[in-house]
Design an enzyme around this catalytic site. Sequence first.
Site, PDB file in Angstrom:
ATOM      1  N   ARG A 158      66.606  39.259  25.991  1.00  0.00           N
ATOM      2  CA  ARG A 158      67.174  37.963  26.359  1.00  0.00           C
ATOM      3  C   ARG A 158      66.893  36.865  25.351  1.00  0.00           C
ATOM      4  O   ARG A 158      67.780  36.087  25.000  1.00  0.00           O
ATOM      5  CB  ARG A 158      66.631  37.547  27.716  1.00  0.00           C
ATOM      6  CG  ARG A 158      67.169  38.433  28.796  1.00  0.00           C
ATOM      7  CD  ARG A 158      66.620  38.081  30.137  1.00  0.00           C
ATOM      8  NE  ARG A 158      67.274  38.913  31.147  1.00  0.00           N
ATOM      9  CZ  ARG A 158      66.937  38.921  32.416  1.00  0.00           C
ATOM     10  NH1 ARG A 158      65.962  38.153  32.859  1.00  0.00           N
ATOM     11  NH2 ARG A 158      67.579  39.689  33.260  1.00  0.00           N
TER      12      ARG A 158
ATOM     13  N   GLU B  92      56.145  35.348  40.119  1.00  0.00           N
ATOM     14  CA  GLU B  92      56.456  34.494  38.973  1.00  0.00           C
ATOM     15  C   GLU B  92      55.476  33.326  38.868  1.00  0.00           C
ATOM     16  O   GLU B  92      55.340  32.709  37.811  1.00  0.00           O
ATOM     17  CB  GLU B  92      57.897  33.968  39.105  1.00  0.00           C
ATOM     18  CG  GLU B  92      58.444  33.372  37.815  1.00  0.00           C
ATOM     19  CD  GLU B  92      59.881  32.887  37.960  1.00  0.00           C
ATOM     20  OE1 GLU B  92      60.570  33.325  38.904  1.00  0.00           O
ATOM     21  OE2 GLU B  92      60.313  32.062  37.126  1.00  0.00           O
TER      22      GLU B  92
END
Lengths: 210, 640, 248
Positions: free
Chosen positions: B332, B427
Amino acid sequence: MAITGLFLSFFLIIHLLGNLQLLLPAEEAQLQYNSYSRLLGGNILVKLVAYVLYLCIILHTLDAIYLSYKRKKANGISYSYDRRGRASTWYSRNMMALGIIIFVFLVIHFKDFWYHYKFGELPLDANGNKDLYTLVVVAFEELWYVILYIIAILALGYHLLHGVFSAHRTIGLYHPMYNSMVQVLGVVFAVAITVGYIVIPLYLYFNLQL
Amino acid sequence: MTKTIKASIPEGPLAEKWSNYKAKARLVSPNNRKRLEVIVVGTGLAGASAAASLAEMGYNVKSFCFQDSPRRAHSVAAQGGVNAAKNYKNDGDSIYRMFYDTLKGGDFRSREANTYRLAECSANLIDQAVAQGVPFGREYGGYLRNRSFGGVQVSRTFYARGQTGQQLLLGSYQALLRQQHAGKVKLYARHEMLDVVLIEGRARGIIARNLDTGEVERHGAHSVVLATGGFGKIYYLSTLAMGCNASAIWRAHKKGAYMANPSWTQIHPTSLPQSGEHQSKLTLMSESLRNDGRIWVPKDKNETRLPVDIPEEDRDYYLERKYPSFGNLAPRDISSRAAKEQIDQGKGVGPLKNAVYLDFSRAIKEYGQEVIAERYGNLFTMYKKITGIDAYKEPMKISPAAHFSMGGLWVDYELMTSIPGLFAIGEANFSDHGANRLGANSLLQACVDGYFILPYTLQNYLADQIRIENTDINHPAFEESEKQVRTQMQNFLKAKGQKTAEEFHKELGRELYDKCGLLRSKEGLEKAVGNIRKLREEYKFNLLVPGTAGEVNSELEKAGRVSDYMELAELMCIDALHREESCGAHFRAEYQTEEGEAKRDDENFCYSAAWEWTGNPSSPILNKEPLVFETVTPTVRSYK
Amino acid sequence: MKINLKIWRQRDSQSKGEFKEYHLDEVSRDMSFLEMLDTLNIKLIKQGENPVEFDHDCREGICGQCGVMINGIAHGPLKNTTTCQLHMRSFNDGDTIYVEPFKAAAFPIVRDLKVNRSALDHIIAAGGYVSVDTGQAPEANSIPVTFEQAESAFDAAACIGCGACVASCKNSSAALFTSAKISHLAQLPQGDKETSTRVISMVNQMDEEGFGHCTNTEACQVECPEDISVLNIARMNYEYNRARVVKK
């Protein structure tokens, strides 16, 4: 709701088949129809079924009242601007109203024919059966009665249009293929019943006018 | 003073560390578990799975979320899939391979032991999810299907159409509600955590605000778990939900928990481009699209033809050109940067020239529209809903958008923060992804933390706590914490300035995206620090919040979140400024190779920066956790 | 473009609500419906008024938190679309748009357009799961599920729990929501073991929460953002009848 509804639908077929005898030539019709009526009235099995039928009508009605009560309670405050109707058919949303029309009609229907036949004094026909035929034929000489009858049958038709397939869903028919079959058959059934029942008074009315 | 901190990684060879840990971890007997309380904040994949697992074990769990139902947590929006080293494809996958891919994908800036453990537990997760009834994609014979994702050369991604996150989340949400039904979980929806309460240095409770009534509540426990997700929303325009925020972890940070590598934010390459000023969020298009979609821009920056009319020779498939072995599936960070490069050269497409094409025409020709629709149907539908364009007929327009926070609360091997008794999972912590996360590893990490790691490590901590009575919520620490929270809210309301929290947020986001986004430089970051400080000062007097604190007040909620962003933003810039190297998503203009690739400096920066709060957002203390590579030798990351 | 809004304002579940009128002069066609409301709110705040409270979160049609009645239709004029994915290009310059919350006795109003849909959670809690603890799972491929089974289960599992089905239903029934979960799990070998107990307790819970009965008008599927099939309701009825009649 579904089971009583389906039973009532089934009865409609039998009832229609009986009534279709009214379409025979007058004399033949009179004798056959009256003897048929007597047959129904005399048979213990038929009587039993009749009681089930009355029970179904009552249960169907009570269930409808219960559902409406539940609906009102579940709705809470209603919408001020409501266009939810675009997502469904009008008759599926108004089964109660259609049902009321049918119910009112049933009361009249019972009073005029069933009550008279059961408890009233009726002349006898050539075979010595009570002459229900003449009672029916005379009733349908009146235009307003024919119109009332047709309105009720139309209400019944729409009621069936939604009711028959809806009942299958409620019972639990979930397979897509059978569902589309039921959907088609439901429409055919509703149309056939409606046309069948409407034809009789029209036939009698216009026949007699001639 | 800078400290060197240790992550308490167990002894032994890499592959045996987790087994060794589990073998030695202390347990709590079922009788005692009944007496212990755990608070879990957040009900995403990490939070819900942890809360459910702990409740199944017998602990009393209080579960909090700010949404109106636990099922809304933002894990729900993850599209593409979840990785697991099952090697069903027989294509050479293994735990080690997955570990190495993840470590390399993170540009060798993550902890070896954690990353290995992630890969090790991945297979279990698929078993767990399948048992819960998650409808993963299947082959016709009935076995699980895989696809491939960015940054790897095997197919190890399991998926449920384009709604993998939703299906996994529903699995853990249902497990959570099952425990609620059993009376082991108390659910507090529409509750926002506003502070962690410490008693004798340990996390012993939280202050939360009931968002429906405005009431400020105290909740005590033997331990607190933060599973509150990432803070990419700090950039304002991001792929995150509107409510995603940093407040829980930031307030924990202000109570003493270290914040690690906060500037490492993944900018996702395949989001929908911004279309105007009014825009509130950018919608993500799953990375899985890059399996079949080809990315290109016109060779000529003055191109005016419609995309379908541009012949092959006038198109630049720049990812395939620059990274032949990974092509459109380059990781990414690299794909996003490559897109930015094209856009900056003026070759961007769309009305604002801020996008690149993602083209499916070849795949449609090859497999037929039906197959493509089955694979990505919902994404194409979504694209059409938002843009009004049919992507079966012409290429999608995509552009990079802020997405995932690799940084977060610093945690040790046990996922405990620097505050004893305060854990961070999913996260919200920083641990497994290094400087760049590989696609489909985020759902994995959240689930693995919640289902398979925390239940062991939290128990190891609680083994000490069995003699401790239930927390007294009238303790002065609660008193003080609540007072602080109330005062802060009153200050927001009192300011009565000119600008809404949203407007401040937009300004902050722009500043941060510009100078602390895909491309960072010393000059830019220093400017950003100055601007953020000014903005933060202005926030104090020029904020406008209507209503009161004692009622439903979404503006007040926002005000608190933006206030935390204002402080975190500066730390992000400070973090980016201090790291004089480029690694993964952190790309400093000054540190690049001649070919424009990231240039790491392993000699000086092979550590995680764990920042400590000092009371002044401008002068945090830098603590370092050195990254020790026992098994792998960091190499130059190449996807060519 | 210019837009007139009539928005339902209500302080809490106890107070009486009413439509209030607002005007927006500069609405872009590319705005989402919620971004249009954002714009209105900023305007209201600056005028010293309380903003319109509405629910929203992911703004990409998957979290299920947004949802209002727009011009009398759940999630607005587009079929199978959430409020957040509705864009202003679906309206015309000068339109008057009515905005109301989802209304049902089981969805008490929190404020303005915000409603409390925790009744839906309670239905799931009553049995919408496979009773498997963490750590009990067998190897994933040991339970083959055919492609068709998985796809069909997914169709039901895609429900986002927004409550539009309830809002669109003249009976305020949650049958589509409840049946989607029952049908999802009943179609999978992992989930079908508990179908009988699940269906009875979920249906009972649905009644207890005060939702109405389903009369198969099928409006729910039309407004459902995920186009969940009404045949799931038939499936639920089947499982329910079977559980009641055949096995208990």
